[in-house]
Enzyme design. Structure first.
Site, PDB file in Angstrom:
ATOM      1  N   GLU A   1       0.824  -1.130   0.107  1.00  0.00           N
ATOM      2  CA  GLU A   1      -0.098  -0.187   0.062  1.00  0.00           C
ATOM      3  C   GLU A   1       0.875   1.262  -0.011  1.00  0.00           C
ATOM      4  OE1 GLU A   1      -2.913   0.138  -0.521  1.00  0.00           O
ATOM      5  OE2 GLU A   1      -3.826  -1.770   0.130  1.00  0.00           O
TER       6      GLU A   1
ATOM      7  N   ARG B   1       0.406   3.800  -3.421  1.00  0.00           N
ATOM      8  CA  ARG B   1       0.057   4.999  -3.020  1.00  0.00           C
ATOM      9  C   ARG B   1       0.703   6.111  -2.764  1.00  0.00           C
ATOM     10  NH1 ARG B   1      -5.775   3.914   0.212  1.00  0.00           N
ATOM     11  NH2 ARG B   1      -5.743   1.594   0.133  1.00  0.00           N
TER      12      ARG B   1
ATOM     13  N   ASP C   1      -4.105 -10.288  -8.320  1.00  0.00           N
ATOM     14  CA  ASP C   1      -4.676  -9.268  -9.372  1.00  0.00           C
ATOM     15  C   ASP C   1      -3.360  -8.714 -10.083  1.00  0.00           C
ATOM     16  OD1 ASP C   1      -4.238  -7.987  -6.929  1.00  0.00           O
ATOM     17  OD2 ASP C   1      -6.226  -7.288  -7.208  1.00  0.00           O
TER      18      ASP C   1
ATOM     19  N   GLU D   1     -12.324  -0.736 -10.427  1.00  0.00           N
ATOM     20  CA  GLU D   1     -11.610  -1.540 -11.679  1.00  0.00           C
ATOM     21  C   GLU D   1     -12.704  -1.878 -12.777  1.00  0.00           C
ATOM     22  OE1 GLU D   1      -9.776  -2.173  -7.854  1.00  0.00           O
ATOM     23  OE2 GLU D   1     -12.120  -2.560  -8.309  1.00  0.00           O
TER      24      GLU D   1
ATOM     25  N   THR E   1      -1.210   0.568 -10.263  1.00  0.00           N
ATOM     26  CA  THR E   1      -2.386  -0.171  -9.939  1.00  0.00           C
ATOM     27  C   THR E   1      -3.079   0.765  -8.914  1.00  0.00           C
ATOM     28  OG1 THR E   1      -3.188  -2.238  -9.279  1.00  0.00           O
ATOM     29  CG2 THR E   1      -1.531  -1.168  -7.839  1.00  0.00           C
TER      30      THR E   1
END
Length: 647
Positions: A269, A273, A402, A533, A619
């Site tokens: 994360e 981010r 994913d 998504e 992502t």
């Protein structure tokens, strides 16, 4: 020739002595010639040349002078499993070499400067690599002072901008000439401003906004870091032209983003981010402060890789550098979607820091994954960072797996299609996914099931809906006979995900068994937390096909967000997408600002706003540029690492 006779020495003796000397000198001369000649016929290694050439004579590795190295790599690395993909990437034919030099040419003066800087940079990288290879895996790779010294780089932002094919924000900031499309884009911009203004009013400096109670949320994902919504929003604000809001965010990052924190941080994360957000902000604006911040943060992530295999653990204390695996992860394992979602950002950390260690870390992950056996060609979700073996055979294109697959194809695209290893891994994985996971429902919907030790679970998560866009952007580079097939598959998956949006918003997971068709049959799967998504795939499929249905589907989502998720002080997720009475979860996720609204804005913009020829999205939807300038640090790092491996 006349020899003077020496006193006390006969003519025959003197002739014999001279003959022996002549033979010895002849032998010595031949030996020296052989050694030096052999040396310079060896593969083109800067380590060997540095012994005999001065620093000013050392030549930088450039696209035009790489042919010998490429040829030797092709001959010498065929049997080296860990180089199989990379070697072919740097051993491409003239077609691939042309793609590297497709950017606008640099002036002669700039090229002259590049040779000097490039040679010095390459020597520094080589020395840095030698130091890191000699250290123990359990030690910190470099000291803080050495890392910070490397942040004084030769990265040239102005040169970088010249390498872009198109202006990042387009000719007119991607403004459509179609009135309806422009109106819809303006609506998305208003939604972003509304979400941002409420965050600033009620949660400034916190990680996320709680819009119902009008306060901030910190959470424990970021290890004491604050301002996740601020960092996640930087590029969205800038792209949308909300410049006053962007300047407020920039000022907060400069004055208040404290990276000296202690606490339990998710490596994944923080990377997608914070690292991703700061990188994109730098590349879009050229503000040096963003670069300084992201390199300081990147250094703090390196201790997570101090494991017997080099596979990082999922949790790290940014202050102490200690790392561990998630308590819920099977047998202390690392998660495929976490350690497999570092490559894009870490390549750019090497690019900006002039330090190859970040690239080396993620390339090591690839080497290990290429070595180990994959059941039916599939990548399970759990891997031991100690043994390097799979822990259990659960495979998912949704949660836990994913973005690993996403980063394979995007690594290839970000390298200007030279990273052949990433390409080969992606298409091999996609072939296995099609053979084992892709299913067709009785109603004709294409979906990706999950795989548990050979048994299919006919469930597809909202997180897996990114795969429509992923398959789409990779369609053009597959085998020629399969390109249309991949594009059709991408459209079918995107259609299925749209069908799951029965109320124009979709559940966290939906099933295809017991008569269900893209429906959440369990109460625990019915929530929607402002996820991006499905909209992400709409955006990519619009860019690839210009089929107007994708914009219509996106507008349906905008209307549903306004109707069901907009509250007095922001946007909130909902607990049950099927319920007649809406129940909100009181959380405005930072990824709503970074991803959902950005993808909607791009969907209603012209294609020259962040054109896909120049940019890939991490992502978390942070745009990162393709590393394609001839002579870039990235190119030198890759070639340098190859020359070391071959030797």
């Amino acid at each position: 020739m006349v020899f003077r006779k020496l006193p006390g020495v006969s003519a025959s003796g003197m002739g014999l002595r001279l003959s022996q000397k002549f033979v010895f000198l002849l032998f010595l001369s031949g030996l020296v010639t052989l050694c030096f000649g052999a040396l310079f016929f060896l593969p083109d290694s800067v380590r060997l040349k540095r012994i005999f050439l001065s620093k000013t004579e050392s030549q930088p590795v450039t696209v035009g002078s790489d042919n010998d190295l490429r040829d030797h790599l092709k001959k010498g690395a065929k049997d080296m499993e860990h180089l199989r993909g990379i070697t072919s990437a740097k051993g491409e034919t003239s077609t691939k070499l042309k793609s590297l030099s497709r950017k606008p040419s640099i002036t002669n003066e700039a090229k002259a400067d590049e040779k000097v800087v490039g040679g010095e940079a390459l020597e520094d990288l080589t020395m840095s690599r030698s130091k890191t290879e000699s250290s123990s895996k359990d030690e910190k790779v470099t000291s803080s002072s050495n890392q910070r010294a490397n942040t004084d780089t030769s990265f040239d932002y102005n040169k970088f901008k010249k390498c872009l094919l198109k202006p990042p924000l387009g000719i007119e900031h991607g403004k459509s000439s179609h009135p309806q499309t422009l109106h819809r884009r303006d609506k998305v911009k208003e939604m972003m401003k509304f979400a941002w203004d409420n965050y600033k009013s009620f949660a400034w400096g916190k990680n996320e906004l709680r819009p119902l109670t009008k306060n901030g949320h910190i959470g424990n994902m970021f290890g004491g870091l604050r301002g996740a919504s601020i960092v996640d929003s930087l590029d969205t604000l800038y792209i949308m032209g909300l410049i006053d809001e962007y300047n407020d965010a920039k000022e907060w990052v400069e004055t208040s983003l404290d990276l000296n924190s202690n606490g339990e941080a998710s490596l994944f994360e923080v990377n997608i981010r914070y690292v991703g957000g700061l990188l994109s902000a730098y590349y879009l604006t050229g503000e040096e402060m963003f670069k300084r911040k992201v390199l300081e943060l990147g250094e703090k992530l390196l201790p997570a890789f101090n494991t017997p295999t080099g596979i990082p653990r999922g949790v790290i204390n940014l202050g102490s550098g200690t790392s561990w695996s998630w308590g819920w992860a099977s047998a202390g394992s690392s998660i495929l979607a976490e350690f497999g979602t570092l490559h894009l950002e870490f390549v750019h950390l090497s690019e900006l820091s002039n330090n190859p260690i970040y690239t080396e870390k993620v390339m090591n992950i690839r080497r290990l994954l290429n070595k180990i056996e994959k059941p039916h060609g599939l990548y399970p979700n759990f891997l031991s960072p100690v043994s390097g073996n799979w822990v259990q055979h659960h495979v998912s294109i949704g949660g836990l797996g994913d973005s690993f697959y996403e980063y394979l194809i995007k690594s290839y695209l970000m390298s200007d299609k030279t990273d052949e290893e990433a390409k080969n891994m992606y298409y091999s994985a996609l072939e296995a996914i099609e053979a084992n996971l892709v299913q067709k429902s009785p109603g004709g919907l294409t979906y990706m099931a999950e795989w548990r030790g050979g048994i299919l679970d006919h469930k597809m998560g909202h997180l897996a809906c990114f795969s429509g866009g992923m398959v789409g952007i990779g369609a053009d580079d597959g085998a020629p006979e399969k390109r249309q097939h991949f594009l059709d598959l991408a459209a079918e998956i995107t259609h299925t995900c749209h069908e799951s949006y029965t109320t124009k918003l979709g559940p966290e997971a939906f099933r295809f068994d017991g008569g269900a068709e893209a429906t959440a049959t369990r109460l625990s799967d019915r929530y929607y937390i402002l996820r991006p998504e499905v909209i992400e795939s709409y955006m990519y499929m619009w860019r690839l096909t210009h089929d107007p249905k994708y914009r219509e589907w996106g507008w349906e989502a905008v209307e549903a967000l306004e109707q069901h998720c907009r509250v007095e002080a922001g946007f909130s997720g909902i607990r049950d997408v099927y319920a007649q009475t809406v129940s909100h979860d009181n959380m405005q996720q930072s990824f709503f600002l970074s991803e959902t609204l950005k993808y909607l804005y791009l969907l209603f913009s012209d294609d020259d706003l962040l054109p896909l020829e120049d940019w890939v999205f991490n992502t978390e939807a942070h745009p990162l540029p393709c590393v394609t300038c001839p002579g870039t640090i990235f190119e030198k790092i890759l070639i340098n690492s190859l020359s070391f491996t071959v030797l």
